[in-house]
Design a protein around this motif. Structure first.
Motif, PDB file in Angstrom:
ATOM      1  N   THR A   1       0.848  -1.187   0.000  1.00 61.72           N
ATOM      2  CA  THR A   1       0.000   0.000   0.000  1.00 61.72           C
ATOM      3  C   THR A   1       0.883   1.235   0.000  1.00 61.72           C
ATOM      4  OG1 THR A   1      -1.743  -1.150   1.201  1.00 61.72           O
ATOM      5  CG2 THR A   1      -1.813   1.240   1.223  1.00 61.72           C
ATOM      6  N   VAL A   2       0.596   2.125  -0.940  1.00 60.96           N
ATOM      7  CA  VAL A   2       1.342   3.371  -1.088  1.00 60.96           C
ATOM      8  C   VAL A   2       0.358   4.519  -0.887  1.00 60.96           C
ATOM      9  CG1 VAL A   2       2.671   4.774  -2.705  1.00 60.96           C
ATOM     10  CG2 VAL A   2       2.938   2.306  -2.713  1.00 60.96           C
ATOM     11  N   LYS A   3       0.751   5.507  -0.104  1.00 61.01           N
ATOM     12  CA  LYS A   3      -0.082   6.701   0.068  1.00 61.01           C
ATOM     13  C   LYS A   3       0.253   7.672  -1.053  1.00 61.01           C
ATOM     14  CE  LYS A   3      -0.854   8.161   4.164  1.00 61.01           C
ATOM     15  NZ  LYS A   3      -2.234   8.040   4.548  1.00 61.01           N
ATOM     16  N   VAL A   4      -0.794   8.176  -1.715  1.00 67.80           N
ATOM     17  CA  VAL A   4      -0.623   9.109  -2.830  1.00 67.80           C
ATOM     18  C   VAL A   4      -1.215  10.448  -2.419  1.00 67.80           C
ATOM     19  CG1 VAL A   4      -1.213   9.577  -5.235  1.00 67.80           C
ATOM     20  CG2 VAL A   4      -0.755   7.219  -4.498  1.00 67.80           C
ATOM     21  N   ARG A   5      -0.447  11.503  -2.607  1.00 65.03           N
ATOM     22  CA  ARG A   5      -0.905  12.859  -2.308  1.00 65.03           C
ATOM     23  C   ARG A   5      -0.815  13.701  -3.577  1.00 65.03           C
ATOM     24  NH1 ARG A   5       2.210  13.472   3.445  1.00 65.03           N
ATOM     25  NH2 ARG A   5       0.729  12.209   4.610  1.00 65.03           N
ATOM     26  N   ALA A   6      -1.881  14.439  -3.836  1.00 61.93           N
ATOM     27  CA  ALA A   6      -1.928  15.307  -5.012  1.00 61.93           C
ATOM     28  C   ALA A   6      -2.095  16.753  -4.559  1.00 61.93           C
ATOM     29  CB  ALA A   6      -3.077  14.905  -5.920  1.00 61.93           C
ATOM     30  N   PHE A   7      -1.474  17.653  -5.290  1.00 67.89           N
ATOM     31  CA  PHE A   7      -1.523  19.064  -4.946  1.00 67.89           C
ATOM     32  C   PHE A   7      -1.979  19.888  -6.139  1.00 67.89           C
ATOM     33  CE2 PHE A   7       1.337  17.028  -2.034  1.00 67.89           C
ATOM     34  CZ  PHE A   7       1.021  17.606  -0.816  1.00 67.89           C
ATOM     35  N   ALA A   8      -2.414  21.112  -5.842  1.00 63.38           N
ATOM     36  CA  ALA A   8      -2.825  22.111  -6.832  1.00 63.38           C
ATOM     37  C   ALA A   8      -3.899  21.554  -7.765  1.00 63.38           C
ATOM     38  CB  ALA A   8      -1.605  22.636  -7.578  1.00 63.38           C
ATOM     39  N   MET A   9      -3.766  21.802  -9.046  1.00 65.64           N
ATOM     40  CA  MET A   9      -4.816  21.451 -10.009  1.00 65.64           C
ATOM     41  C   MET A   9      -5.031  19.948 -10.145  1.00 65.64           C
ATOM     42  SD  MET A   9      -3.634  20.273 -13.198  1.00 65.64           S
ATOM     43  CE  MET A   9      -2.148  20.162 -14.121  1.00 65.64           C
ATOM     44  N   LEU A  10      -4.105  19.133  -9.702  1.00 61.02           N
ATOM     45  CA  LEU A  10      -4.301  17.679  -9.780  1.00 61.02           C
ATOM     46  C   LEU A  10      -5.408  17.210  -8.845  1.00 61.02           C
ATOM     47  CD1 LEU A  10      -0.691  16.264 -10.142  1.00 61.02           C
ATOM     48  CD2 LEU A  10      -2.484  16.394 -11.866  1.00 61.02           C
ATOM     49  N   ARG A  11      -5.756  18.025  -7.848  1.00 56.21           N
ATOM     50  CA  ARG A  11      -6.840  17.656  -6.943  1.00 56.21           C
ATOM     51  C   ARG A  11      -8.193  17.638  -7.644  1.00 56.21           C
ATOM     52  NH1 ARG A  11      -5.292  20.417  -1.145  1.00 56.21           N
ATOM     53  NH2 ARG A  11      -3.503  19.073  -0.766  1.00 56.21           N
TER      54      ARG A  11
ATOM     55  N   ILE B   1      -8.534  16.073 -10.387  1.00 57.87           N
ATOM     56  CA  ILE B   1      -8.488  14.799 -11.104  1.00 57.87           C
ATOM     57  C   ILE B   1      -8.428  13.616 -10.150  1.00 57.87           C
ATOM     58  CG2 ILE B   1      -7.162  13.434 -12.769  1.00 57.87           C
ATOM     59  CD1 ILE B   1      -6.079  16.133 -13.857  1.00 57.87           C
ATOM     60  N   ILE B   2      -7.680  13.764  -9.084  1.00 62.74           N
ATOM     61  CA  ILE B   2      -7.431  12.682  -8.138  1.00 62.74           C
ATOM     62  C   ILE B   2      -7.628  13.241  -6.727  1.00 62.74           C
ATOM     63  CG2 ILE B   2      -4.959  13.152  -8.161  1.00 62.74           C
ATOM     64  CD1 ILE B   2      -4.410  10.192  -7.816  1.00 62.74           C
ATOM     65  N   PRO B   3      -8.153  12.444  -5.799  1.00 71.88           N
ATOM     66  CA  PRO B   3      -8.313  12.968  -4.430  1.00 71.88           C
ATOM     67  C   PRO B   3      -6.998  13.498  -3.867  1.00 71.88           C
ATOM     68  CG  PRO B   3      -9.398  10.831  -4.651  1.00 71.88           C
ATOM     69  CD  PRO B   3      -8.614  11.052  -5.913  1.00 71.88           C
ATOM     70  N   ALA B   4      -7.106  14.452  -2.968  1.00 72.51           N
ATOM     71  CA  ALA B   4      -5.913  15.058  -2.376  1.00 72.51           C
ATOM     72  C   ALA B   4      -5.029  14.018  -1.704  1.00 72.51           C
ATOM     73  CB  ALA B   4      -6.310  16.128  -1.371  1.00 72.51           C
ATOM     74  N   GLU B   5      -5.660  12.995  -1.127  1.00 70.60           N
ATOM     75  CA  GLU B   5      -4.891  11.915  -0.512  1.00 70.60           C
ATOM     76  C   GLU B   5      -5.676  10.615  -0.651  1.00 70.60           C
ATOM     77  OE1 GLU B   5      -3.576  11.012   3.958  1.00 70.60           O
ATOM     78  OE2 GLU B   5      -2.608  12.787   3.103  1.00 70.60           O
ATOM     79  N   ARG B   6      -4.976   9.562  -1.033  1.00 63.70           N
ATOM     80  CA  ARG B   6      -5.607   8.249  -1.157  1.00 63.70           C
ATOM     81  C   ARG B   6      -4.546   7.184  -1.005  1.00 63.70           C
ATOM     82  NH1 ARG B   6      -7.630   7.181  -7.153  1.00 63.70           N
ATOM     83  NH2 ARG B   6      -7.955   5.131  -6.306  1.00 63.70           N
ATOM     84  N   ASN B   7      -4.983   5.985  -0.691  1.00 55.16           N
ATOM     85  CA  ASN B   7      -4.086   4.835  -0.647  1.00 55.16           C
ATOM     86  C   ASN B   7      -4.261   4.045  -1.930  1.00 55.16           C
ATOM     87  OD1 ASN B   7      -3.000   5.328   1.912  1.00 55.16           O
ATOM     88  ND2 ASN B   7      -4.707   4.336   2.908  1.00 55.16           N
TER      89      ASN B   7
ATOM     90  N   ILE C   1      -0.959  -1.839  -4.724  1.00 54.30           N
ATOM     91  CA  ILE C   1      -0.299  -2.246  -5.961  1.00 54.30           C
ATOM     92  C   ILE C   1       0.546  -3.481  -5.682  1.00 54.30           C
ATOM     93  CG2 ILE C   1      -0.296   0.049  -7.038  1.00 54.30           C
ATOM     94  CD1 ILE C   1       2.571   0.417  -6.025  1.00 54.30           C
ATOM     95  N   PRO C   2       0.882  -4.231  -6.713  1.00 54.12           N
ATOM     96  CA  PRO C   2       1.693  -5.442  -6.498  1.00 54.12           C
ATOM     97  C   PRO C   2       3.095  -5.125  -5.965  1.00 54.12           C
ATOM     98  CG  PRO C   2       0.627  -5.506  -8.641  1.00 54.12           C
ATOM     99  CD  PRO C   2       0.446  -4.110  -8.101  1.00 54.12           C
ATOM    100  N   ARG C   3       3.584  -5.973  -5.081  1.00 52.95           N
ATOM    101  CA  ARG C   3       4.959  -5.859  -4.580  1.00 52.95           C
ATOM    102  C   ARG C   3       5.914  -5.879  -5.782  1.00 52.95           C
ATOM    103  NH1 ARG C   3       6.367  -6.094   0.237  1.00 52.95           N
ATOM    104  NH2 ARG C   3       4.467  -7.140   0.930  1.00 52.95           N
ATOM    105  N   GLY C   4       6.940  -5.091  -5.751  1.00 59.40           N
ATOM    106  CA  GLY C   4       7.898  -5.015  -6.850  1.00 59.40           C
ATOM    107  C   GLY C   4       7.561  -3.923  -7.860  1.00 59.40           C
ATOM    108  N   SER C   5       6.481  -3.170  -7.607  1.00 61.89           N
ATOM    109  CA  SER C   5       6.071  -2.105  -8.530  1.00 61.89           C
ATOM    110  C   SER C   5       7.003  -0.906  -8.443  1.00 61.89           C
ATOM    111  CB  SER C   5       4.640  -1.660  -8.230  1.00 61.89           C
ATOM    112  OG  SER C   5       3.713  -2.676  -8.515  1.00 61.89           O
TER     113      SER C   5
ATOM    114  N   ASP D   1       6.176  -0.941   0.648  1.00 61.36           N
ATOM    115  CA  ASP D   1       4.982  -0.765   1.461  1.00 61.36           C
ATOM    116  C   ASP D   1       5.152   0.443   2.375  1.00 61.36           C
ATOM    117  OD1 ASP D   1       2.379  -1.742   2.169  1.00 61.36           O
ATOM    118  OD2 ASP D   1       3.234  -2.426   4.067  1.00 61.36           O
ATOM    119  N   GLY D   2       4.146   1.316   2.394  1.00 61.97           N
ATOM    120  CA  GLY D   2       4.175   2.487   3.260  1.00 61.97           C
ATOM    121  C   GLY D   2       4.789   3.731   2.653  1.00 61.97           C
TER     122      GLY D   2
END
Length: 104
Positions: free
Chosen positions: A14-24, A26-32, A35-39, A91-92
């Motif tokens: 699980t990777v935490k994804v954070r988006a800023f400015a105009m990308l918000r 398109i994608i939530p400001a923060e989401r988990n 993805i497969p291990r090794g990505s 992970d993390g």
């Protein structure tokens, strides 16, 4: 981008994804993202782009390169200095997208 997600191992991370400015828009400001291990960062971007219409166009040029004005950080470090799209994820990890921001 890698052809096979998680080709280097089994299971998921699980990777935490954070988006800023105009990308918000398109994608939530923060989401988990699970993805497969090794990505890699490239795998994560493909995963997110498939789920968030418009994200791929916002991040990539028509030839598939990260747009020059977009900064992507893994755990606070620009991926430009750690392997670009081939930067491995664990992970993390926290991945942040910083597009251009106007104003003054």
């Amino acid at each position: 981008m890698a052809a096979v997600l998680g080709a280097n191992g089994g299971g998921a991370i699980t990777v935490k994804v954070r988006a800023f400015a105009m990308l918000r828009d398109i994608i939530p400001a923060e989401r988990n993202a699970a993805i497969p291990r090794g990505s890699t960062i490239g795998d994560l971007l493909a995963h997110l782009s498939a789920r968030c219409p418009g994200l791929g166009d916002a991040l990539f040029t028509p030839t598939g390169e990260i747009r020059a004005y977009v900064n992507i950080l893994k755990n606070g470090r620009n991926i430009h200095f750690s392997g670009g799209l081939e930067t491995p994820l664990e992970d993390g990890d926290i991945v942040a997208f910083f597009p251009p921001a106007g104003g003054g």
